[in-house]
Design a protein around this motif. Structure first.
Motif, PDB file in Angstrom:
ATOM      1  N   PRO A  87     -30.980  -2.109   3.162  1.00 23.31           N
ATOM      2  CA  PRO A  87     -30.966  -1.868   1.709  1.00 23.31           C
ATOM      3  C   PRO A  87     -29.570  -1.854   1.098  1.00 23.31           C
ATOM      4  N   LYS A  88     -28.548  -1.559   1.898  1.00 24.84           N
ATOM      5  CA  LYS A  88     -27.192  -1.489   1.364  1.00 24.84           C
ATOM      6  C   LYS A  88     -26.545  -2.860   1.203  1.00 24.84           C
ATOM      7  N   LYS A  89     -26.897  -3.804   2.085  1.00 18.68           N
ATOM      8  CA  LYS A  89     -26.191  -5.087   2.116  1.00 18.68           C
ATOM      9  C   LYS A  89     -27.079  -6.302   1.860  1.00 18.68           C
ATOM     10  N   GLU A  90     -28.399  -6.134   1.974  1.00 21.16           N
ATOM     11  CA  GLU A  90     -29.272  -7.307   1.937  1.00 21.16           C
ATOM     12  C   GLU A  90     -30.323  -7.258   0.828  1.00 21.16           C
ATOM     13  N   ALA A  91     -30.201  -6.296  -0.070  1.00 21.62           N
ATOM     14  CA  ALA A  91     -31.158  -6.165  -1.176  1.00 21.62           C
ATOM     15  C   ALA A  91     -30.405  -6.141  -2.502  1.00 21.62           C
ATOM     16  N   LEU A  92     -30.935  -6.876  -3.473  1.00 18.73           N
ATOM     17  CA  LEU A  92     -30.341  -6.949  -4.808  1.00 18.73           C
ATOM     18  C   LEU A  92     -31.463  -6.857  -5.844  1.00 18.73           C
ATOM     19  N   VAL A  93     -31.372  -5.893  -6.766  1.00 18.60           N
ATOM     20  CA  VAL A  93     -32.365  -5.725  -7.818  1.00 18.60           C
ATOM     21  C   VAL A  93     -31.957  -6.599  -9.001  1.00 18.60           C
ATOM     22  N   THR A  94     -32.906  -7.369  -9.534  1.00 23.89           N
ATOM     23  CA  THR A  94     -32.624  -8.355 -10.583  1.00 23.89           C
ATOM     24  C   THR A  94     -33.479  -8.101 -11.822  1.00 23.89           C
ATOM     25  N   VAL A  95     -33.142  -8.793 -12.887  1.00 32.53           N
ATOM     26  CA  VAL A  95     -33.945  -8.714 -14.112  1.00 32.53           C
ATOM     27  C   VAL A  95     -35.090  -9.718 -13.972  1.00 32.53           C
ATOM     28  N   LEU A 246     -34.011 -10.522  -1.394  1.00 29.54           N
ATOM     29  CA  LEU A 246     -33.726 -10.057  -0.046  1.00 29.54           C
ATOM     30  C   LEU A 246     -33.211 -11.240   0.762  1.00 29.54           C
ATOM     31  N   CYS A 247     -32.058 -11.075   1.395  1.00 30.68           N
ATOM     32  CA  CYS A 247     -31.503 -12.157   2.218  1.00 30.68           C
ATOM     33  C   CYS A 247     -30.351 -11.599   3.042  1.00 30.68           C
ATOM     34  N   ASN A 248     -29.781 -12.439   3.911  1.00 32.71           N
ATOM     35  CA  ASN A 248     -28.706 -11.960   4.778  1.00 32.71           C
ATOM     36  C   ASN A 248     -27.501 -11.504   3.964  1.00 32.71           C
ATOM     37  N   ALA A 249     -26.720 -10.608   4.540  1.00 31.31           N
ATOM     38  CA  ALA A 249     -25.664  -9.906   3.812  1.00 31.31           C
ATOM     39  C   ALA A 249     -24.626 -10.845   3.215  1.00 31.31           C
ATOM     40  N   GLU A 250     -24.272 -11.901   3.919  1.00 34.86           N
ATOM     41  CA  GLU A 250     -23.239 -12.818   3.425  1.00 34.86           C
ATOM     42  C   GLU A 250     -23.681 -13.496   2.129  1.00 34.86           C
ATOM     43  N   ILE A 251     -24.907 -14.028   2.127  1.00 32.64           N
ATOM     44  CA  ILE A 251     -25.415 -14.676   0.910  1.00 32.64           C
ATOM     45  C   ILE A 251     -25.626 -13.639  -0.185  1.00 32.64           C
ATOM     46  N   ASN A 252     -26.127 -12.462   0.186  1.00 29.48           N
ATOM     47  CA  ASN A 252     -26.410 -11.441  -0.812  1.00 29.48           C
ATOM     48  C   ASN A 252     -25.144 -11.015  -1.548  1.00 29.48           C
ATOM     49  N   SER A 253     -24.022 -10.970  -0.858  1.00 29.99           N
ATOM     50  CA  SER A 253     -22.773 -10.596  -1.509  1.00 29.99           C
ATOM     51  C   SER A 253     -22.357 -11.643  -2.542  1.00 29.99           C
ATOM     52  N   GLN A 254     -22.655 -12.922  -2.264  1.00 33.15           N
ATOM     53  CA  GLN A 254     -22.333 -13.990  -3.216  1.00 33.15           C
ATOM     54  C   GLN A 254     -23.285 -13.945  -4.423  1.00 33.15           C
ATOM     55  N   LEU A 255     -24.554 -13.702  -4.163  1.00 34.78           N
ATOM     56  CA  LEU A 255     -25.518 -13.551  -5.255  1.00 34.78           C
ATOM     57  C   LEU A 255     -25.121 -12.396  -6.173  1.00 34.78           C
ATOM     58  N   THR A 256     -24.648 -11.323  -5.561  1.00 33.12           N
ATOM     59  CA  THR A 256     -24.281 -10.134  -6.330  1.00 33.12           C
ATOM     60  C   THR A 256     -23.100 -10.410  -7.253  1.00 33.12           C
ATOM     61  N   LYS A 257     -22.177 -11.264  -6.822  1.00 34.73           N
ATOM     62  CA  LYS A 257     -21.046 -11.612  -7.688  1.00 34.73           C
ATOM     63  C   LYS A 257     -21.530 -12.254  -8.986  1.00 34.73           C
ATOM     64  N   VAL A 258     -22.449 -13.195  -8.867  1.00 38.63           N
ATOM     65  CA  VAL A 258     -22.986 -13.856 -10.072  1.00 38.63           C
ATOM     66  C   VAL A 258     -23.715 -12.829 -10.929  1.00 38.63           C
ATOM     67  N   HIS A 259     -24.539 -12.019 -10.277  1.00 38.15           N
ATOM     68  CA  HIS A 259     -25.304 -10.972 -10.968  1.00 38.15           C
ATOM     69  C   HIS A 259     -24.381 -10.021 -11.729  1.00 38.15           C
ATOM     70  N   GLN A 260     -23.242  -9.657 -11.120  1.00 35.37           N
ATOM     71  CA  GLN A 260     -22.284  -8.751 -11.763  1.00 35.37           C
ATOM     72  C   GLN A 260     -21.808  -9.291 -13.107  1.00 35.37           C
ATOM     73  N   PHE A 261     -21.529 -10.582 -13.132  1.00 31.65           N
ATOM     74  CA  PHE A 261     -20.926 -11.159 -14.330  1.00 31.65           C
ATOM     75  C   PHE A 261     -21.941 -11.459 -15.432  1.00 31.65           C
ATOM     76  N   ILE A 262     -23.194 -11.777 -15.066  1.00 33.53           N
ATOM     77  CA  ILE A 262     -24.152 -12.154 -16.113  1.00 33.53           C
ATOM     78  C   ILE A 262     -25.090 -11.010 -16.519  1.00 33.53           C
ATOM     79  N   ILE A 263     -25.235  -9.994 -15.668  1.00 36.87           N
ATOM     80  CA  ILE A 263     -26.205  -8.925 -15.935  1.00 36.87           C
ATOM     81  C   ILE A 263     -25.589  -7.532 -15.866  1.00 36.87           C
ATOM     82  N   MET A 264     -24.730  -7.284 -14.900  1.00 37.67           N
ATOM     83  CA  MET A 264     -24.161  -5.979 -14.559  1.00 37.67           C
ATOM     84  C   MET A 264     -25.132  -5.208 -13.661  1.00 37.67           C
ATOM     85  N   SER A 265     -26.259  -4.767 -14.239  1.00 33.72           N
ATOM     86  CA  SER A 265     -27.287  -4.124 -13.424  1.00 33.72           C
ATOM     87  C   SER A 265     -28.611  -4.190 -14.173  1.00 33.72           C
TER      88      SER A 265
END
Length: 399
Positions: A87-95, A246-265
């Motif tokens: 849950p800490k590295k491989e999960a990302l909550v989206t809109v 839900l995906c492996n930690a490396e990809i999830n960290s890249q997805l989160t970068k995009v999410h940070q800039f367009i959504i925040m949370s």
């Protein structure tokens, strides 16, 4: 003024929304077009959001989402589908699942990369691929094969430029599913090719026959899989706009970068509602599922009796009848059905070129509405018969 982005300018609007808007402009229409549960969000879920606001939880959460929600999501996937994520590295909550689709293609695709899309497919996939600079490559799914993906078709679609494949089972619009035995035939091909597998599992809980299977449940390809899911369909939470990746930690960290800039949370109150949904809402889901199955059985029996060949969907709340026997195109059928009988459905072509000859009918409406809609569809189909055919039928009845 300088010209706007040509990709956006040439993109067609959603074929679903076109008929939804038409239906809303007319009186007395029964809408079988929109893919939204007719159930309200269960009160205990809504109340959890209200209580969160009353407690002052009205600020941003962590970019990836509340850790309590990510833990609940990962526990849910472990308990329901035997798939494990951190849950800490491989999960990302989206809109919603829609943001998740967009994030996947923005993150994975370089300009010119090919993405395999199953046709018919959900209307948002192709635009998301094109906006990310990708090139859609289509695999036709057929009614005779129950709208499944076959190893032969997958192999034929792969090229050196293939970056990923977009899967959606249970499928919108066809209602088709893929069981474990179906995926087992595809896993060696996925493994050898090394392509990413974007798996939209938003209808996982609405699987009527057999057990739902995620491609992420196969260890050999798990790191290639990006799972998309959410709360809209299973918990009747469309307006809450909450999904997850839900995906492996490396990809999830890249997805989160995009999410940070367009959504925040994602919205905070919706996240607290989702925690309640996963903790205490599955009984509600089961009750809704039983009602969907009852409606499905009515609709498919009626459509087949009318002469509109319809595979019984194994999941979702959509039927995808073949209307070629009427002699009309998908668009003609839907326009005339709306004008003459005030029933709104969506032409199969809204979901891809190979949707021609089909229409999508949503049974996410009341049983009573569905019965009345079936009567109107039957009257419409009967009105399309040639006079000679009607005369012959009358003679047979007289005898």
């Amino acid at each position: 003024m300088k010209p706007i982005n040509q990709v956006i300018k040439t993109m067609k609007p959603s074929g679903i929304r076109k008929y939804f808007d038409l239906a809303n402009s007319m009186e007395g229409v029964i809408s079988l077009g929109i893919g939204e549960p007719d159930f309200n969000t269960p009160w205990h879920i809504s109340n959890a959001a209200i209580e969160s606001m009353q407690s002052g939880y009205t600020h941003y959460t962590a970019n990836r989402g509340l850790i309590e929600l990510r833990e609940a999501i990962c526990e849910y996937y472990h308990n329901r589908f035997s798939v494990d994520y951190d849950p800490k590295k491989e999960a990302l909550v989206t809109v919603g699942g829609s943001e998740a689709v967009d994030l996947c293609f923005r993150t994975l695709i370089n300009p010119g990369d090919e993405v395999i899309v199953l046709d018919p497919n959900y209307v948002a996939y192709e635009p998301a691929i094109i906006m990310a600079g990708g090139v859609p490559v289509y695999i036709e799914l057929t009614q005779d094969n129950d709208f499944k993906l076959t190893p032969e078709d997958l192999k034929a679609a792969l090229t050196e430029k293939t970056k990923c494949i977009m899967l959606n089972f249970p499928s919108n619009p066809t209602g088709g599913t893929m069981g474990r035995e179906d995926y087992e035939k595809l896993v060696p091909i996925f493994e050898e090719s090394g392509i990413y597998i974007v798996s939209d599992e938003i209808y996982a809980e609405l699987t009527f026959e057999g057990e739902f299977c995620s491609p992420a449940s196969f260890d050999s390809i798990k790191d290639q899989v990006l799972v998309i899911n959410g709360f809209s369909k299973a918990f009747a939470m469309t307006g809450w706009r909450l999904g997850y990746l839900l995906c492996n930690a490396e990809i999830n960290s890249q997805l989160t970068k995009v999410h940070q800039f367009i959504i925040m949370s994602a919205p905070t109150a919706a996240q607290y509602a989702a925690i309640e949904a996963l903790g205490s809402g599955l009984e509600d889901t089961e009750e809704m599922k039983k009602e969907y199955e009852r409606r499905r059985n009515l609709l498919c029996a009626r459509l087949n009796r009318m002469g509109l060949r319809t595979n019984v969907p194994r999941g979702t709340f959509y039927a995808f009848p073949d209307i070629t026997s009427t002699g009309l195109t998908s668009d003609q059928f839907c326009v005339r059905l709306l004008e003459e009988q005030k029933v709104a459905a969506v032409p199969g072509t809204a979901f891809g070129e190979h949707g021609e000859g089909f229409v999508r009918i949503s049974y996410a409406t009341s049983y009573e509405n569905l019965k009345e809609a079936c009567d109107r569809i039957e009257a419409f189909v009967a009105s399309l018969k040639q006079p000679e055919e009607v005369l012959i039928e009358e003679e047979i009845v007289i005898e």
